[in-house]
Design a protein around this motif. Sequence first.
Motif, PDB file in Angstrom:
ATOM      1  N   GLY A  39     -30.425  59.492 -67.481  1.00 46.27           N
ATOM      2  CA  GLY A  39     -31.730  59.073 -67.934  1.00 46.27           C
ATOM      3  C   GLY A  39     -31.566  57.798 -69.027  1.00 46.27           C
ATOM      4  N   GLU A  40     -30.384  57.447 -69.223  1.00 48.63           N
ATOM      5  CA  GLU A  40     -30.412  56.471 -70.290  1.00 48.63           C
ATOM      6  C   GLU A  40     -29.550  55.154 -69.601  1.00 48.63           C
ATOM      7  OE1 GLU A  40     -29.441  57.643 -74.508  1.00 48.63           O
ATOM      8  OE2 GLU A  40     -29.487  59.394 -73.599  1.00 48.63           O
ATOM      9  N   VAL A  41     -29.669  54.183 -70.204  1.00 45.69           N
ATOM     10  CA  VAL A  41     -28.927  52.954 -69.677  1.00 45.69           C
ATOM     11  C   VAL A  41     -27.744  52.732 -70.330  1.00 45.69           C
ATOM     12  CG1 VAL A  41     -28.994  50.443 -70.015  1.00 45.69           C
ATOM     13  CG2 VAL A  41     -30.914  51.574 -69.070  1.00 45.69           C
ATOM     14  N   THR A  42     -26.608  52.612 -70.019  1.00 47.32           N
ATOM     15  CA  THR A  42     -25.283  52.826 -70.622  1.00 47.32           C
ATOM     16  C   THR A  42     -24.620  51.505 -70.574  1.00 47.32           C
ATOM     17  OG1 THR A  42     -24.556  53.938 -68.688  1.00 47.32           O
ATOM     18  CG2 THR A  42     -25.108  55.370 -70.496  1.00 47.32           C
ATOM     19  N   ASP A  66     -16.088  44.908 -64.295  1.00 51.50           N
ATOM     20  CA  ASP A  66     -15.805  46.065 -65.417  1.00 51.50           C
ATOM     21  C   ASP A  66     -15.061  47.306 -64.799  1.00 51.50           C
ATOM     22  OD1 ASP A  66     -17.363  46.673 -68.267  1.00 51.50           O
ATOM     23  OD2 ASP A  66     -16.709  48.527 -67.203  1.00 51.50           O
ATOM     24  N   SER A  67     -14.027  47.578 -65.370  1.00 51.90           N
ATOM     25  CA  SER A  67     -13.390  48.519 -64.911  1.00 51.90           C
ATOM     26  C   SER A  67     -14.134  49.999 -65.000  1.00 51.90           C
ATOM     27  CB  SER A  67     -11.911  49.002 -65.906  1.00 51.90           C
ATOM     28  OG  SER A  67     -12.637  49.337 -67.070  1.00 51.90           O
ATOM     29  N   ARG A  68     -14.818  50.150 -65.723  1.00 53.87           N
ATOM     30  CA  ARG A  68     -15.612  51.462 -65.583  1.00 53.87           C
ATOM     31  C   ARG A  68     -16.694  51.582 -64.606  1.00 53.87           C
ATOM     32  NH1 ARG A  68     -18.323  51.260 -71.417  1.00 53.87           N
ATOM     33  NH2 ARG A  68     -18.166  49.202 -70.959  1.00 53.87           N
ATOM     34  N   VAL A  69     -17.424  50.347 -64.214  1.00 51.04           N
ATOM     35  CA  VAL A  69     -18.069  50.506 -62.955  1.00 51.04           C
ATOM     36  C   VAL A  69     -17.318  50.510 -61.797  1.00 51.04           C
ATOM     37  CG1 VAL A  69     -19.759  48.793 -61.818  1.00 51.04           C
ATOM     38  CG2 VAL A  69     -19.877  49.134 -64.271  1.00 51.04           C
ATOM     39  N   ILE A  70     -16.318  49.731 -61.932  1.00 49.71           N
ATOM     40  CA  ILE A  70     -15.396  49.983 -60.486  1.00 49.71           C
ATOM     41  C   ILE A  70     -15.048  51.483 -60.479  1.00 49.71           C
ATOM     42  CG2 ILE A  70     -13.117  49.313 -59.712  1.00 49.71           C
ATOM     43  CD1 ILE A  70     -13.621  46.544 -61.173  1.00 49.71           C
ATOM     44  N   GLU A  71     -14.598  52.041 -61.352  1.00 48.14           N
ATOM     45  CA  GLU A  71     -14.114  53.521 -61.124  1.00 48.14           C
ATOM     46  C   GLU A  71     -15.133  54.474 -60.724  1.00 48.14           C
ATOM     47  OE1 GLU A  71     -12.179  56.850 -64.047  1.00 48.14           O
ATOM     48  OE2 GLU A  71     -11.907  54.643 -64.712  1.00 48.14           O
ATOM     49  N   SER A  72     -16.454  54.252 -61.443  1.00 50.77           N
ATOM     50  CA  SER A  72     -17.613  55.196 -61.134  1.00 50.77           C
ATOM     51  C   SER A  72     -18.372  54.983 -60.172  1.00 50.77           C
ATOM     52  CB  SER A  72     -18.632  55.263 -62.429  1.00 50.77           C
ATOM     53  OG  SER A  72     -17.686  55.574 -63.474  1.00 50.77           O
TER      54      SER A  72
END
Lengths: 345, 242
Positions: free
Chosen positions: B210-213, B224-230
């Motif tokens: 529900g939130e923009v992270t 972005d590594s977090r975006v790639i991972e998730s």
Amino acid sequence: MDATTLLLLGQDSLISGSIYALLAVTMVMVFSVTRVLFIPQGEFVTYGALTLAALEAGRVPGTAWLLLGVGVVAAVVALFRLRHALSLTTAIRIIITDIGLPAVMLLIVQWVAPMKLGLIPEMILTLALVVPLGPFVYRIAFQPLAESSILVLLIVAVGVHMGMTGLGLVFFGPEGYQTSAFSETVFDLGIMTVSAQSLWVVATTAALLIALYIFFERTVSGKTLRAAAISRRGARLVGISTDRTGYLAFTLTAMIGAVSGLMIGSLTTIYFDSGFIIGLKGFVAAILGGLNSYPLAAAAALLVGTVESFSSYSASAFKEVIVFTIIIPVLLWRSLFSPPAEHHE
Amino acid sequence: MSLLTVSDLSVAYARIQAVQGVSLEITPGSIVTVIGANGAGKTSLLNAIMGLLPAQGEVTFRGKSISRSPTEKRFSFGMSLVTESRDLFTTMSVRDNLILGANRCARREIDQRIGDVFGRFPRLRERRSQMAGTLSGGERQMLAMGRALMARPQLLMLDEPSLGLAPIIVREIFQIITVLRQNGVAILLVEQNARAALQVADYAYVMELGEVTMQGPASQLAGDSRVIESYLGFGGVDANQN
């Protein structure tokens, strides 16, 4: 039963069946567009017939006062609903359309009613008085609850029926009235006679059903009504206001009810509460048609008319019972063989 | 100047907070995407922007607050939403569905716009007399987009346009999205297919619970590594692959 009786009953079936067909078709339309099972539909029939009867007698019909009263209530409701975002122009517009126009209508009727202008102008005047009641009823009773469940809307519809019957008693009185026929001509076909009035009824019904068909299939307004019936959310997503489709559906239903009243006013005596049982037969036909098919509802209405005529001949004391009983096998059959209905929204 | 500004928008269902204080912005003619897992609140966000869901916060479109306007008003201001369920008029023909997309216009104008939509989606022309309910998934998506385009919106919001579609259709839909942007239509794209969405978008937001992270230019988030991972770990359909 000899051939003459059979033909007479057949003619009678066709006339009452036509009226029920009109009511059934509008019942299906109002239900699919607004999800309201509009029980008070028959009240518009009563109002139409009794308004015409009063105008024929040279009296100001109670409907003229009723329209003004309902307009005032609708204006108050609208002003209250918009109280947080009300501009002066909107307020003036509401007051002019809801109170001003009915007041003008009242003045016109008071002026022309004693003149006894004749059947056609009186019919037009009747429609002008009765039809606006449809959208007013929608705005007062149903629009604020438009997103409620079907059951809540049904309960409100029953309440509106009781209110309208009571108002009918107040404004038209307890006496019954019969209006004059479109035409007094009678055709003698040898073994039976056919009144021109019954031909009028059948022809008007056919014309109205065809007009409704063209409206739904060919005009953008008609398509917006169908769209709102299929998907309320889809309709809102293309800018179709479900308030507007509600007005439109209730205007049509009031118009068809009032026209039906004009047609049967000369065939039978109408009392302030006669509309209910007439509307209920349209309702039976709508249910027999599954509440979602116009042709089926119209066909079922002819069946209801036939059952009614023949049962009033052979078992007149039970005629209503027999008509309302035919709903049971149909419901039973539907509950056994129809797929479970999806719940609306 | 931004076309749509959403500030501090929250949506709650009974006790569940579906969207929490989301702010976003779209400039005319840009593609903005919101990516996130199932249940992140993306659909609720779009529905609230279109006025289908009651929400708290402020929505401004073309400089005017529309927070209190009903859906049909927002539509008339120039925004269209294609929902995940498409909300087509299933028992009406393809042509009738398109006509209803421009139901306030004159007949001649409607016919001209239908011609434009058929030009963009030739398959709809072939199917024009068919009931919308009998179309395939891809055709339904095209019809829903075509119906939305009939109004010539300035902002087109698409909720999961690739959901359940064959890869070849997905590529077609994404190609149309980029063409629309070239024609000046701004697009707010909600997608689970993050790879395809990030390839066409100019700017992206990542929603979680529900939130923009995270937010930033799409090309930057794609690296972005977090975006790639998730979100990019599994090979989604590539928007530009031919």
